[in-house]
Design a protein around this motif. Structure first.
Motif, short mmCIF file in Angstrom:
data_model
loop_
_atom_site.label_atom_id
_atom_site.label_comp_id
_atom_site.label_asym_id
_atom_site.label_seq_id
_atom_site.Cartn_x
_atom_site.Cartn_y
_atom_site.Cartn_z
N LYS A 90 6.80 2.33 1.91
CA LYS A 90 7.11 3.74 2.16
C LYS A 90 8.42 3.90 2.92
CE LYS A 90 5.82 7.99 4.16
NZ LYS A 90 5.52 8.58 5.44
N PRO A 98 1.16 -0.34 -1.45
CA PRO A 98 1.64 0.44 -0.31
C PRO A 98 1.09 -0.02 1.02
CG PRO A 98 0.10 1.73 -1.65
CD PRO A 98 0.33 0.45 -2.37
N HIS A 99 -0.03 -0.76 1.01
CA HIS A 99 -0.63 -1.18 2.28
C HIS A 99 -0.10 -2.52 2.75
CE1 HIS A 99 -3.02 -2.53 -1.12
NE2 HIS A 99 -3.34 -3.58 -0.40
N LYS A 121 7.00 -1.60 5.33
CA LYS A 121 6.09 -1.22 4.24
C LYS A 121 6.91 -0.45 3.21
CE LYS A 121 1.80 -2.08 6.09
NZ LYS A 121 0.94 -1.47 7.09
N SER A 145 -2.14 6.65 6.98
CA SER A 145 -1.59 7.55 5.98
C SER A 145 -0.09 7.75 6.21
CB SER A 145 -2.34 8.89 5.96
OG SER A 145 -2.41 9.42 7.23
N ARG A 146 0.33 7.64 7.48
CA ARG A 146 1.77 7.74 7.72
C ARG A 146 2.50 6.55 7.12
NH1 ARG A 146 2.50 7.52 13.32
NH2 ARG A 146 1.01 9.21 13.55
N GLU A 147 1.86 5.38 7.18
CA GLU A 147 2.51 4.16 6.67
C GLU A 147 2.54 4.11 5.15
OE1 GLU A 147 1.54 0.89 10.11
OE2 GLU A 147 0.59 0.75 8.16
N MET A 148 1.49 4.67 4.55
CA MET A 148 1.32 4.45 3.11
C MET A 148 1.75 5.61 2.24
SD MET A 148 -2.22 2.34 3.04
CE MET A 148 -2.70 2.99 1.45
N ALA A 149 1.53 6.83 2.70
CA ALA A 149 1.76 7.97 1.81
C ALA A 149 3.21 8.04 1.38
CB ALA A 149 1.35 9.26 2.50
#
Lengths: 366, 316
Positions: free
Chosen positions: A133, A89-90, A131, B311-315
């Protein structure tokens, strides 16, 4: 590109539970093999043993002729697509796809070339800077496949890759996966619980149940010549009807006596095959599509009988009719133009050229 | 949002005819946000009384003269900066806080990995034991450490002599005294990092490691490219939080060395106490205790902004 061989492979968990009970399987180079079966049948465990994510309790797995039992996943030259995609996710889409190559110290321009090539095949060129997400389920699935493609591995492993997608997207991605395989021709092992997915994708389907292989064959073979009761019931939708019957001997010919005193003549050419079972209880297997409104009555081995529908399911291109033979539910597939009414007796035709007889004790299809 | 629901609901028709004021009041009382506010009033009062008011009062105090009769602006801060002792205190505080936080984070990270690798059965027992230092009130555990460091009865020195090494004046020699206060702080604070990192480790999906294994990652590469990036937010928040708390530490230094020898272990908290309470210059003490606030506040803003972005990018 490589073949994959499994020889007497066993997976036993602590406490002696065997998830995989000694299976043998040869997968040819460039072949697309689908492992299919209900949950808990050992198909995912088998795939994970090929990947090296699960230790092999006994037996041997070879990829490209080399036994890989003690080789860690990173040195097996395989790529895997997971059910929930398992994208990092990163990292951006590009970094996700490039990760495996970066770790293997490929030159930067080679990485870029391969990622862009894979992105073109999968039509995700626009997404490389995003990304995970910010992607939809189908896009994530493509990226996961892209990550596998760029590696150009010996074997692709797919672990239920479509089960997180909605029905429409699943059909679309199924086609996509087939196209990708036709393009890159990498040996592929694909796990699913969905028999339609198995039938549509596979060169050969491996049907597993309770840790053993029930049957290996092309989709057509499995459909027309199932080896066991399990395969007969698992492949095909709606499932094959299995009606308890008595195989009777009369005047040099065999007859089947179904519940409700329906008597069907066994085709003459099968008399010899079924002779050993004469006089005994059997399961009469026939697919819904071979149980229709009366038609082709001039052909040999078409028998008619009457029954009263209990449930009628119009699907548009066909109508499913469910009736009961003394408590045994039977599904027939009718032309939508045929009038059917709940509770009113109507004629049906059974194409006995397509019948199966199952020995109830062993579950073997004769 | 609940508020929105109520507003969106059609108002009862008779209310329009009835006298406006009581209806409006009743509607206000019936709003869920009103109820929520009323329920949080006790907490807001406590925070206001124990945090907000003392904070602003301290700012006010720090700008008075010693007798608290005259407003002197930032003179107290300028005075402090010009004093060598205070420059020493700044340096020591930074060494203490940064050294302790780095050590706590490293040790916590390693312990979390060790615990995570243990089978689930034994894990609880070890987790419980490793949390003990964090659960004992530091004033009490620091007394035990003080006894361990005691020049005459030191258990540590006794062990050192056992292996033939010379005894160490743990709290009497500046270098060792600084080491001792950091050591005790690390001992006390590492379990907090451990438990936070363990929770973070448990939240990393196994499939990411499996994907990395297939992608060709070694154990170290999984740590570097999967574990650490996935834990970045927790690491940032724990380090920030611990840095703030460690800069504000008081009890450990107060009990172990009381700032000595020769002020060589004073940190902001103990020095503020010495200047403000013991020497009676409350405004100057307030200035000492406020000294790090702007730096830490700025740090917090940047760190938390990063955390939000990540956290906005990954969650999800």
């Amino acid at each position: 590109m490589a073949q994959v061989s499994l020889r007497r492979v066993v997976k036993e968990y602590e406490g002696g539970v065997q998830a995989v009970k000694g299976i043998d399987l040869e997968i040819a180079d460039e072949e697309f093999v689908v492992l299919v079966g209900p949950s808990g049948c050992g198909k995912s465990t088998t795939l994970r043993m090929i990947a090296g994510l699960e230790e092999i309790s006994s037996g041997e797995i070879a990829i490209g002729g080399m036994v890989v039992n003690d080789i860690p996943p990173r040195d097996r030259d395989i790529a895997m697509v997971f059910q929930n995609y398992a994208l990092y996710p990163h990292m951006t889409v590009y970094e996700n796809m490039a990760f495996g190559l970066t770790l293997r110290r490929f030159p930067k321009d080679e990485i870029r070339r391969r990622v862009e090539n894979a992105a073109r095949i999968l039509d995700i060129g626009e997404l490389l800077d995003r990304k995970p997400k910010a992607l939809s389920g189908g896009q994530r699935q493509r990226v996961a496949m892209g990550r596998a493609i760029v590696r150009d591995p010996k074997v692709f492993l797919f672990d239920e890759p479509l089960s997180n997608l909605d029905a429409k997207l699943r059909v679309q991605m199924r086609v996509e996966i087939k196209k990708v395989h036709q393009t890159v021709r990498t040996t592929t092992v694909y796990v699913t619980h969905d028999q339609v997915e198995a039938m549509t994708l596979a060169d050969r389907v491996v049907v597993m149940n309770q840790g053993i292989i029930e049957q290996v064959g092309t989709p057509q073979e499995l459909y027309h010549r199932p080896a066991t009761r399990f395969v007969a019931g698992f492949i095909g939708s709606p499932a094959m009807n299995m009606i308890p019957a008595r195989l009777e001997n009369g005047a040099g010919a065999l007859r089947l006596r179904l519940p409700g005193d329906i008597v069907l003549p066994v085709p003459a050419e099968r008399t010899q095959r079924y002779a050993p079972l004469a006089g005994g209880e059997v399961l009469f297997g026939i697919r819904p599509e071979h149980l229709t409104e009366p038609k082709n009555l001039d052909r040999p081995n078409i028998a008619t009988f009457e029954a009263a529908p209990e449930v009628i399911e119009p699907l548009g291109m066909e109508t499913l009719v469910i009736f009961s033979l003394q408590g045994n539910e039977v599904t027939a597939r009718l032309d939508p133009a045929v009038p059917a009414e709940r509770g009113r007796k109507m004629p049906f035709a059974a194409d006995l050229n397509q019948m199966h007889l199952i020995e109830p004790r062993t579950g073997r299809v004769l | 949002m609940a508020d929105g629901n109520v507003l969106a609901a059609p108002a009862p028709a008779p209310a329009a005819v009835a006298p406006a004021r009581p209806g409006a009041l009743r509607r206000l009382a019936r709003r869920r946000s009103t109820l929520a506010f009323v329920l949080t009033v006790p907490l807001l009062t406590v925070i206001g009384g124990l945090v907000v008011w003392p904070f602003f009062y301290a700012i006010y105090l720090s700008m008075l003269n010693k007798r608290m009769t005259r407003f002197v602006g930032l003179d107290n801060f300028a005075f402090l900066l010009s004093r060598e002792t205070f420059q020493l205190v700044i340096m020591q505080s930074v060494i203490f806080a940064v050294g302790a936080v780095v050590a706590k984070a490293l040790i916590g990270f390693i312990l979390a990995h060790v615990l995570h690798a243990l089978p689930a059965k034994g894990q609880r027992k070890w987790r419980g034991m490793l949390l003990v230092p964090w659960v004992i009130p530091p004033a009490i555990s620091t007394l035990a450490w003080w006894w361990l460091f005691d020049p005459s009865y030191s258990a540590i020195n006794w062990m050192l002599m056992g292996i033939g090494a010379p005894p160490v004046a743990w709290l009497g020699e500046p270098g060792w005294a600084r080491f001792a206060v950091i050591l005790v702080n690390v001992w006390y604070g590492a379990p907090f990092f451990m438990i936070m990192y363990l929770a973070a480790l448990k939240s990393v999906p196994d499939q990411l490691y499996e994907a990395a294994a297939i992608d060709g990652a070694t154990g170290w590469q999984k740590l570097r490219y999967v574990t650490v990036p996935m834990m970045k937010n927790i690491i940032a928040i724990t380090v920030l939080f611990s840095l703030i708390v460690t800069f504000a530490n008081f009890d450990i230094v107060r009990i172990l060395t009381n700032g000595g020898p020769q002020d060589r272990t004073h940190i902001f908290g103990t020095y503020a106490f010495q200047v403000g309470i013991q020497s009676g210059d409350i405004p100057l003490g307030a200035a000492v205790s406020l000294f790090m606030f702007p730096v830490l506040a700025l740090l917090a803003v940047f760190v938390l902004r990063d955390v939000t972005r990540r956290s906005r990018e990954m969650a999800g």
